[in-house]
Design a protein around this motif. Structure first.
Motif, PDB file in Angstrom:
ATOM      1  N   ALA A  71       0.866  -1.188   0.000  1.00  0.00           N
ATOM      2  CA  ALA A  71       0.000   0.000   0.000  1.00  0.00           C
ATOM      3  C   ALA A  71       0.905   1.241   0.000  1.00  0.00           C
ATOM      4  O   ALA A  71       1.929   1.239   0.674  1.00  0.00           O
ATOM      5  N   PRO A  72       0.494   2.295  -0.747  1.00  0.00           N
ATOM      6  CA  PRO A  72       1.324   3.502  -0.795  1.00  0.00           C
ATOM      7  C   PRO A  72       1.153   4.334   0.477  1.00  0.00           C
ATOM      8  O   PRO A  72       0.514   5.384   0.460  1.00  0.00           O
ATOM      9  N   MET A  90       3.683   3.487 -10.711  1.00  0.00           N
ATOM     10  CA  MET A  90       4.342   2.594 -11.672  1.00  0.00           C
ATOM     11  C   MET A  90       5.218   1.571 -10.955  1.00  0.00           C
ATOM     12  O   MET A  90       5.826   0.714 -11.581  1.00  0.00           O
ATOM     13  N   LYS A  91       5.291   1.675  -9.626  1.00  0.00           N
ATOM     14  CA  LYS A  91       6.222   0.808  -8.888  1.00  0.00           C
ATOM     15  C   LYS A  91       5.531  -0.360  -8.190  1.00  0.00           C
ATOM     16  O   LYS A  91       6.194  -1.233  -7.640  1.00  0.00           O
ATOM     17  N   PHE A  92       4.185  -0.342  -8.158  1.00  0.00           N
ATOM     18  CA  PHE A  92       3.461  -1.387  -7.411  1.00  0.00           C
ATOM     19  C   PHE A  92       3.910  -2.790  -7.802  1.00  0.00           C
ATOM     20  O   PHE A  92       4.200  -3.625  -6.961  1.00  0.00           O
ATOM     21  N   MET A 137       7.008  12.811 -12.264  1.00  0.00           N
ATOM     22  CA  MET A 137       6.391  13.243 -13.523  1.00  0.00           C
ATOM     23  C   MET A 137       7.181  12.751 -14.730  1.00  0.00           C
ATOM     24  O   MET A 137       7.037  13.300 -15.827  1.00  0.00           O
ATOM     25  N   SER A 138       7.999  11.731 -14.528  1.00  0.00           N
ATOM     26  CA  SER A 138       8.886  11.292 -15.612  1.00  0.00           C
ATOM     27  C   SER A 138       8.110  10.923 -16.875  1.00  0.00           C
ATOM     28  O   SER A 138       8.606  11.113 -17.985  1.00  0.00           O
ATOM     29  N   ALA A 169      13.563   6.405 -11.198  1.00  0.00           N
ATOM     30  CA  ALA A 169      12.886   7.587 -11.746  1.00  0.00           C
ATOM     31  C   ALA A 169      11.526   7.220 -12.343  1.00  0.00           C
ATOM     32  O   ALA A 169      11.318   7.253 -13.557  1.00  0.00           O
ATOM     33  N   LYS A 170      10.586   6.837 -11.453  1.00  0.00           N
ATOM     34  CA  LYS A 170       9.238   6.479 -11.910  1.00  0.00           C
ATOM     35  C   LYS A 170       8.224   7.045 -10.928  1.00  0.00           C
ATOM     36  O   LYS A 170       8.554   7.261  -9.753  1.00  0.00           O
TER      37      LYS A 170
END
Lengths: 433, 247
Positions: free
Chosen positions: A73-74, A258-260, A282-283, A253-254
């Motif tokens: 979870a973030p 996008m990392k889940f 914001m890449s 740099a994501k």
């Protein structure tokens, strides 16, 4: 040297047509460069402002909390302690905003869509009002529990209006499904990509929905005074958190969403911090500025090549016309390097004057268009994250541009100037033409 | 009243000098085994038809060209041993040039043209430079034209500026390649008179080439050339000169 400058200046004045043509071309390229630089800086600034207000700080102290190895979870827990570390490490941090982070499905009677949910304390974030233009409703109402701000396009898809209730369904930190009824209190103008999948709700409501306590949040958005210090501050924070016993993820740099997938594959549980910059978050949009800059540089390089050929040709002609003069000057005792300097100074003087005029024209044009508040077409708004075109005067960039153009045109002038300097006095004096 | 100091060591010494130009596969001899010695303060005319080698000889003495063989010694310096940079220095400090077409820098004023060699020398301060330039312009009668550009002057006036420019560094030698060729006879006469006057006042060695017999008459020595050779090197008395001038 003063005399050489005088000769250069008077020669430029004497051959006024040639000077105007060549100077005009250099001024034109400079004006274009300055104009595009202002546009690029403006877009960059708008993007920075929009992005850092809507979904990221200059630096984000965020992370993932994993109850099981495959369920992330973030969320960052005990964020007040993190805030203390930040304030201790970066005493000049301007503002820290705790933001809730989530991902869920919005469901109305007529439709549904996936959206990133931002938990916000609207009373604490005055900058949010500068970026988000409310088309309907009232932004202050977002302080009330169980309310939501959505964007026009989303309202159209869901077919809802102010006062309508929609359902947000998401997973809690423990991985179970939960839902909440939210009343639409504000519909904002679209601001590009950001408004396609972002919605905002009170942070307290998001905490309840995701079942996290008051000491937990999605991320700490840090706003610092000098954004040029971001790389240094990132390093300092990383060291400080590691020293304080926190586990910090490797830099990637994501954007967080996008990392889940990769985080869920990793074999660990508990809390890990993830430090990111606004550019990393914001890449996926950075290509916009990169594309504009790329286009600008290609255009400028092509034009510079044309100008360089023009300068070189013009100097060849000038040297041909002044061959006897060169011979005379060499005969009366002028050294080769001074002849070289005489022609290089001429090209340099022309370039400096022309780039200065060009920079003024470019800056004036950018200023005029800025004042005209030209609306950004809907398609372009997706990438530019702005309603109107913004031009920002980047003095550093302008001076760099002027220096590059002056440098290039002066450098190219060296080739014919060397030829002039190497002429034998007797050959030059006997030149006819 | 000859003013040449023939007892002193020569200011110009040309020993067995030849000069050849290559035009494609053809070698054209411009000077053939020339020997010449010029004493300080001489006022020498080099005469001869076109293609006889006058200009080539002046170019060698002026160090703007190099000999194919032989030795060119200027003010005691063997030019064969000097680098391009040293030759330029020698020209700047020892030699003054007067050209047939005046060759003034068109974008500079009369004053700036005359001042230019002094700026290259970097020996004098601004006030001294101004003084020296204005003195010379007064001597050549152009003090009131100091701010004019060359294009605003007549041919004679331009040549007087060129003379002032040649003399401003107080060189030991002044070389003049057909200095009166582009001037009418009266102006030409005036220019030669001026050069003569400078020769007598400044004790500068003048070597000039000319076709004109009237101009030649002013020289105290005439070197006649033909086909790249010196065919006559005649020292002349003041009396014979005066007679020729009157004639």
């Amino acid at each position: 040297m003063l005399q050489l400058f005088l000769i250069a200046l008077r020669n430029l004045a004497q051959h006024s047509k040639r000077t105007l043509l060549l100077g005009g071309a250099i001024a034109g390229v400079t004006a274009l460069l300055v104009f595009l630089q202002c546009l690029s800086s403006g877009i960059h600034e708008t993007m920075l402002e929009s992005a850092t207000t809507l979904s990221t700080g200059h630096i984000n102290v965020a992370g993932f909390y994993k109850v099981t190895a495959g369920q992330s979870a973030p969320v960052v827990t005990q964020y007040r302690k993190l805030e203390e570390v930040v304030r201790r490490t970066l005493p000049d941090v301007e503002f820290i905003a705790p933001r809730g982070r989530g991902w869920g499905k919005l469901i109305s009677d007529k439709g549904s869509l996936q959206a990133a949910t931002g938990g916000i304390d609207i009373a604490q974030e005055p900058g949010f009002r500068r970026v988000v233009r409310v088309a309907q409703g009232n932004l202050d109402d977002l302080a009330q529990p169980n309310t939501i701000l959505i964007f026009k396009e989303q309202a159209k898809k869901l077919e809802v209006n102010i006062g309508d209730v929609i359902v947000l369904s998401t997973q809690t930190a423990r991985g179970t499904n939960n839902t909440i009824d939210l009343r639409v209190v504000a519909i904002a103008e679209d601001v590009g990509f950001m408004s396609m999948w972002n919605v905002y709700m009170p942070i307290e409501s998001l905490r309840r929905l995701t079942q996290i306590n008051d000491e937990s949040t999605g991320a700490l958005h840090l706003y610092i005074k000098d954004i040029n210090q971001i790389p240094r501050d990132m390093d300092l924070l990383r060291e400080a958190f590691i020293a304080a016993g926190y586990k910090v993820m490797d830099r990637e740099a994501k954007a967080f969403w996008m990392k889940f997938e990769s985080v869920n594959r990793e074999d660990w549980t508990g809390q890990k911090l993830d430090l990111t910059t606004w550019e990393e978050e914001m890449s996926f949009l950075k290509w916009t500025v990169a594309a504009i800059d790329g286009l600008m540089y290609i255009l400028i390089v092509v034009l510079l090549i044309i100008i360089a050929i023009g300068i070189m040709n013009s100097l060849w002609i000038a040297i041909r016309e002044r061959t006897r003069e060169i011979g005379t000057l060499r005969a009366i005792g002028m050294q080769r390097r001074r002849v070289l300097a005489m022609f290089v100074i001429e090209a340099f003087t022309l370039s400096v004057l022309a780039t200065f005029v060009g920079a003024l024209i470019g800056a004036a044009l950018a200023g005029l268009l800025n004042a005209a508040q030209i609306p950004v077409p809907t398609g372009a708004r997706m990438f530019l994250l702005a309603h109107t075109l913004k031009f920002t005067l980047d003095l550093h960039g302008i001076f760099n541009g002027m220096a590059v153009i002056t440098g290039c045109t002066t450098l190219i002038a060296i080739i014919p100037s060397i030829h002039a300097a190497r002429l034998k006095p007797v050959t030059a004096m006997q030149h006819i033409g | 009243m000859p003013n040449a100091d023939t007892s002193a060591s020569p200011i110009v010494s040309i020993v067995n000098v030849s000069k050849e130009y290559t035009l494609g596969e053809t070698v054209v001899p411009a000077l053939r085994d020339i020997n010449l010695s010029v004493a300080p303060s001489e006022f020498i005319s080099i005469a001869g038809p076109s293609g006889s080698g006058k200009t080539t000889l002046l170019n060698l003495i002026g160090c703007v060209d190099t000999a194919t063989t032989g030795q060119v010694i200027i003010a005691g310096q063997d030019t064969r041993n000097l680098s391009e940079r040293q030759l330029t220095e020698l020209r700047l400090h020892t030699i003054g040039f007067i050209f047939q077409s005046f060759n003034l820098v068109p974008v500079l004023s009369v004053f700036e043209n005359v001042e230019f060699p002094l700026l290259l020398q970097r020996k004098l301060g601004s006030a001294e430079r101004k003084q020296r330039v204005m003195d010379l312009l007064t001597k050549v009668g152009l003090a009131d034209r100091a701010k004019h550009r060359p294009s605003e002057l007549s041919g004679g006036q331009r040549q007087r500026v060129a003379i002032a420019r040649a003399l401003v560094t107080r060189p030991k030698i002044v070389l003049a390649d057909e200095p009166t060729a582009n001037l009418d006879s009266k102006t030409g006469e005036n220019i030669i008179d001026l050069m003569k006057e400078m020769n007598q006042i400044e004790k500068t060695t003048f070597i000039f080439s000319t076709h004109d017999a009237k101009v030649m008459a002013h020289a105290n020595s005439i070197i006649r050339m033909a086909d790249g050779k010196i065919v006559e090197d005649a020292k002349r008395s003041t009396k014979s000169r005066d007679q020729e001038i009157r004639a």
